[in-house]
Design an enzyme around this catalytic site. Structure first.
Site, short mmCIF file in Angstrom:
data_model
loop_
_atom_site.label_atom_id
_atom_site.label_comp_id
_atom_site.label_asym_id
_atom_site.label_seq_id
_atom_site.Cartn_x
_atom_site.Cartn_y
_atom_site.Cartn_z
N GLU A 112 51.21 47.79 60.71
CA GLU A 112 50.64 48.36 59.50
C GLU A 112 51.77 48.45 58.49
OE1 GLU A 112 50.22 53.00 58.87
OE2 GLU A 112 48.68 52.20 60.19
N TYR A 124 56.45 39.53 57.28
CA TYR A 124 55.45 39.45 58.34
C TYR A 124 54.60 38.18 58.21
CZ TYR A 124 56.83 44.32 58.86
OH TYR A 124 57.55 45.48 59.02
#
Length: 157
Positions: A112, A124
């Site tokens: 997250e 990411y």
């Protein structure tokens, strides 16, 4: 800097030395706003794992913290000291961790990230994570959305 002096060492939270606990806790506080109590609870969590990037024997440059249960892992944080950023260390560290998890038959890796953290989201995405869902106004101080991301490392058995 001598690149050969860098190494990644995996630890369970309870295995971290006092010095490394203090350094990781400082990283948690600086980057993620965690309290000392939150850090201590994570170090004691039986599912918590830390991949610590060291220069020499105990000079922490960064870490990846995660929780691993069965064939899933959740990355709690990727941290590199500010003076060591923009050198590709976070990407190399994250790639190493994902390789280790894949070798241990982890299938799903979740994380997250704040929607406004463009640099982390780019890191990411470059590591193969895909956005699953956005939780509106999830974070406070400042208010921000949470982006839930996933990477599949293998096939379910």
């Amino acid at each position: 800097m001598d690149v050969l002096d860098l190494k990644v060492v995996p630890f369970r939270g309870a295995e971290l030395t006092v010095a490394l606990c203090e350094q990781v806790a400082a990283g948690y506080a600086a980057a993620f706003g965690w309290s000392a109590e939150m850090s201590a609870a994570d170090f004691a969590n039986e599912h918590a794992e830390f991949y610590v990037l060291l220069r020499g024997s105990e000079e922490l440059l960064g870490f990846v913290s995660l929780h691993h249960v069965l064939d899933e892992a959740t990355v709690n944080g990727v941290f590199v000291l500010p003076e060591w950023r923009q050198q590709g260390l976070a990407g190399h560290l994250l790639a190493f961790v994902l390789e280790q998890l894949a070798a241990r038959d982890v299938v799903h890796v979740f994380l997250e990230v704040r929607a406004l953290n463009v640099a982390a989201r780019a890191l990411y995405a470059s590591a193969g994570f895909e956005e699953l869902v956005v939780r509106k106004a999830y974070y406070h101080n400042p208010v921000d959305d949470a982006v839930i991301m996933q990477k599949r490392l293998g096939e379910e058995v």
